[in-house]
Design an enzyme around this catalytic site. Structure first.
Site, PDB file in Angstrom:
ATOM      1  N   PHE A 113      -8.712   5.942 -14.030  1.00  0.00           N
ATOM      2  CA  PHE A 113      -8.961   5.127 -12.848  1.00  0.00           C
ATOM      3  C   PHE A 113     -10.336   4.477 -12.925  1.00  0.00           C
ATOM      4  O   PHE A 113     -11.316   5.119 -13.304  1.00  0.00           O
ATOM      5  CB  PHE A 113      -8.865   5.978 -11.577  1.00  0.00           C
ATOM      6  CG  PHE A 113      -7.473   6.448 -11.289  1.00  0.00           C
ATOM      7  CD1 PHE A 113      -6.514   5.570 -10.797  1.00  0.00           C
ATOM      8  CD2 PHE A 113      -7.104   7.763 -11.518  1.00  0.00           C
ATOM      9  CE1 PHE A 113      -5.222   6.000 -10.526  1.00  0.00           C
ATOM     10  CE2 PHE A 113      -5.818   8.206 -11.240  1.00  0.00           C
ATOM     11  CZ  PHE A 113      -4.871   7.314 -10.756  1.00  0.00           C
ATOM     12  N   LYS A 173       5.681   2.090  -6.287  1.00  0.00           N
ATOM     13  CA  LYS A 173       5.718   0.841  -7.063  1.00  0.00           C
ATOM     14  C   LYS A 173       5.953   1.116  -8.547  1.00  0.00           C
ATOM     15  O   LYS A 173       6.862   0.552  -9.171  1.00  0.00           O
ATOM     16  CB  LYS A 173       4.413   0.061  -6.853  1.00  0.00           C
ATOM     17  CG  LYS A 173       4.195  -0.367  -5.412  1.00  0.00           C
ATOM     18  CD  LYS A 173       2.862  -1.042  -5.191  1.00  0.00           C
ATOM     19  CE  LYS A 173       1.666  -0.123  -5.264  1.00  0.00           C
ATOM     20  NZ  LYS A 173       1.588   0.849  -4.154  1.00  0.00           N
ATOM     21  N   THR A 174       5.155   1.997  -9.113  1.00  0.00           N
ATOM     22  CA  THR A 174       5.315   2.347 -10.526  1.00  0.00           C
ATOM     23  C   THR A 174       6.637   3.071 -10.754  1.00  0.00           C
ATOM     24  O   THR A 174       7.336   2.817 -11.742  1.00  0.00           O
ATOM     25  CB  THR A 174       4.130   3.208 -10.996  1.00  0.00           C
ATOM     26  OG1 THR A 174       2.930   2.426 -10.908  1.00  0.00           O
ATOM     27  CG2 THR A 174       4.313   3.688 -12.427  1.00  0.00           C
ATOM     28  N   THR A 175       7.002   3.945  -9.838  1.00  0.00           N
ATOM     29  CA  THR A 175       8.264   4.674  -9.961  1.00  0.00           C
ATOM     30  C   THR A 175       9.447   3.711  -9.973  1.00  0.00           C
ATOM     31  O   THR A 175      10.388   3.870 -10.760  1.00  0.00           O
ATOM     32  CB  THR A 175       8.400   5.691  -8.810  1.00  0.00           C
ATOM     33  OG1 THR A 175       7.275   6.585  -8.855  1.00  0.00           O
ATOM     34  CG2 THR A 175       9.682   6.485  -8.919  1.00  0.00           C
ATOM     35  N   ASN A 235       0.806  -1.224   0.000  1.00  0.00           N
ATOM     36  CA  ASN A 235       0.000   0.000   0.000  1.00  0.00           C
ATOM     37  C   ASN A 235       0.835   1.269   0.000  1.00  0.00           C
ATOM     38  O   ASN A 235       0.307   2.366   0.056  1.00  0.00           O
ATOM     39  CB  ASN A 235      -0.961   0.002   1.196  1.00  0.00           C
ATOM     40  CG  ASN A 235      -0.229   0.151   2.537  1.00  0.00           C
ATOM     41  OD1 ASN A 235       0.985  -0.025   2.605  1.00  0.00           O
ATOM     42  ND2 ASN A 235      -0.967   0.460   3.579  1.00  0.00           N
ATOM     43  N   ARG A 291      16.970   1.837 -16.548  1.00  0.00           N
ATOM     44  CA  ARG A 291      18.210   1.050 -16.491  1.00  0.00           C
ATOM     45  C   ARG A 291      18.339   0.170 -17.731  1.00  0.00           C
ATOM     46  O   ARG A 291      19.392   0.124 -18.370  1.00  0.00           O
ATOM     47  CB  ARG A 291      18.215   0.201 -15.218  1.00  0.00           C
ATOM     48  CG  ARG A 291      19.435  -0.690 -15.090  1.00  0.00           C
ATOM     49  CD  ARG A 291      19.395  -1.465 -13.791  1.00  0.00           C
ATOM     50  NE  ARG A 291      19.592  -0.559 -12.670  1.00  0.00           N
ATOM     51  CZ  ARG A 291      19.147  -0.780 -11.434  1.00  0.00           C
ATOM     52  NH1 ARG A 291      18.475  -1.879 -11.160  1.00  0.00           N
ATOM     53  NH2 ARG A 291      19.394   0.082 -10.479  1.00  0.00           N
ATOM     54  N   TRP A 323     -12.320   3.761 -10.628  1.00  0.00           N
ATOM     55  CA  TRP A 323     -13.325   4.378  -9.755  1.00  0.00           C
ATOM     56  C   TRP A 323     -13.899   5.652 -10.373  1.00  0.00           C
ATOM     57  O   TRP A 323     -14.933   6.134  -9.941  1.00  0.00           O
ATOM     58  CB  TRP A 323     -12.776   4.649  -8.363  1.00  0.00           C
ATOM     59  CG  TRP A 323     -11.529   5.484  -8.310  1.00  0.00           C
ATOM     60  CD1 TRP A 323     -11.445   6.837  -8.349  1.00  0.00           C
ATOM     61  CD2 TRP A 323     -10.192   5.004  -8.222  1.00  0.00           C
ATOM     62  NE1 TRP A 323     -10.142   7.236  -8.290  1.00  0.00           N
ATOM     63  CE2 TRP A 323      -9.335   6.138  -8.193  1.00  0.00           C
ATOM     64  CE3 TRP A 323      -9.620   3.736  -8.149  1.00  0.00           C
ATOM     65  CZ2 TRP A 323      -7.956   6.027  -8.115  1.00  0.00           C
ATOM     66  CZ3 TRP A 323      -8.246   3.637  -8.058  1.00  0.00           C
ATOM     67  CH2 TRP A 323      -7.429   4.759  -8.037  1.00  0.00           C
ATOM     68  N   LYS A 351       3.728   4.110  -1.459  1.00  0.00           N
ATOM     69  CA  LYS A 351       4.023   4.834  -2.692  1.00  0.00           C
ATOM     70  C   LYS A 351       5.319   4.325  -3.315  1.00  0.00           C
ATOM     71  O   LYS A 351       6.234   3.938  -2.609  1.00  0.00           O
ATOM     72  CB  LYS A 351       4.153   6.318  -2.339  1.00  0.00           C
ATOM     73  CG  LYS A 351       4.498   7.235  -3.475  1.00  0.00           C
ATOM     74  CD  LYS A 351       4.640   8.650  -2.949  1.00  0.00           C
ATOM     75  CE  LYS A 351       5.100   9.662  -3.954  1.00  0.00           C
ATOM     76  NZ  LYS A 351       5.612   9.229  -5.205  1.00  0.00           N
ATOM     77  N   GLU A 406       0.140  -1.830 -12.706  1.00  0.00           N
ATOM     78  CA  GLU A 406      -1.200  -1.853 -12.099  1.00  0.00           C
ATOM     79  C   GLU A 406      -2.059  -3.028 -12.581  1.00  0.00           C
ATOM     80  O   GLU A 406      -3.286  -2.989 -12.473  1.00  0.00           O
ATOM     81  CB  GLU A 406      -1.955  -0.527 -12.351  1.00  0.00           C
ATOM     82  CG  GLU A 406      -1.155   0.720 -12.032  1.00  0.00           C
ATOM     83  CD  GLU A 406      -1.022   1.023 -10.550  1.00  0.00           C
ATOM     84  OE1 GLU A 406      -1.383   0.169  -9.719  1.00  0.00           O
ATOM     85  OE2 GLU A 406      -0.543   2.124 -10.223  1.00  0.00           O
TER      86      GLU A 406
END
Length: 199
Positions: A94, A43-45, A39, A53, A96, A41, A131
């Protein structure tokens, strides 16, 4: 040399021997399955960092963005001109926001076809399924189909999966699993997401 210096040197010698042993035993070469979940911040970064790389070494990379595709993405903007990068976007935003299961499923299935093509291409060194965990959780994608595509990909291809609540079967088959844990998030204190920092 003081006692403290001697103890430090002995400790570092033990550590070096341990690391050297691990390096010597790491002899298998193949692509990896990596999962960035949790949960927190980043993950995508983290995935985009690995994309950078791989591109830096001249490898071909494919990125599928399942949710945040309509958002600005600084990493994508910076790397988009690299001829070795291919990005496919679900482009519904998104789930939602859309609140339409039928159209979200259709959009997901369309971009999944691009992902499957990438997962079959031995020229693509790294594939990021950004995601995708939500797509499996919401039932937009069949978990067994995703697992089969991961299992049957080229041996040298690495795949990164990002998103919260990663599927247990996918986590079990992964080589590396990193869980980002939220201790505090500025957004929860009312701070707006910042361009160039959060996206």
């Amino acid at each position: 040399m003081t006692d403290r210096d001697t103890r430090h040197q002995q400790s570092m010698q033990k550590l070096k021997a341990h690391v050297d042993d691990k390096v010597a035993n790491a002899t298998e070469e193949r692509g990896l399955l990596m999962v960035f979940t949790g949960n927190g911040k980043g993950k995508t970064t983290a995935a985009w960092g690995t994309v950078t790389r791989a591109l830096g070494y001249g490898y071909k990379v494919g990125v599928i963005q399942f949710i945040k595709g309509l958002w600005e993405c600084g990493e994508r903007e910076r790397l988009n001109d690299d001829a070795n990068l291919e990005v496919a976007i679900m482009a519904t935003g998104f789930t939602w926001d859309t609140q339409n299961r039928e159209s979200d499923t259709k959009a997901c299935q369309e971009v999944w076809q691009e992902a499957k093509r990438m997962l079959e291409d031995p020229e693509i060194y790294l594939v990021v399924l950004d995601e995708i965990t939500y797509m499996m959780k919401y039932g937009y994608l069949d978990v067994a189909e995703v697992i089969a595509a991961l299992e049957n990909r080229p041996a040298e291809q690495t795949v990164i999966i990002t998103g919260r609540n990663a599927n247990r079967e996918v986590v079990a088959m992964a080589d590396t699993v990193t869980e980002m844990q939220e201790t505090r998030h500025a957004f929860n204190a009312g701070l707006k997401a910042r361009r160039g920092i959060d996206f």
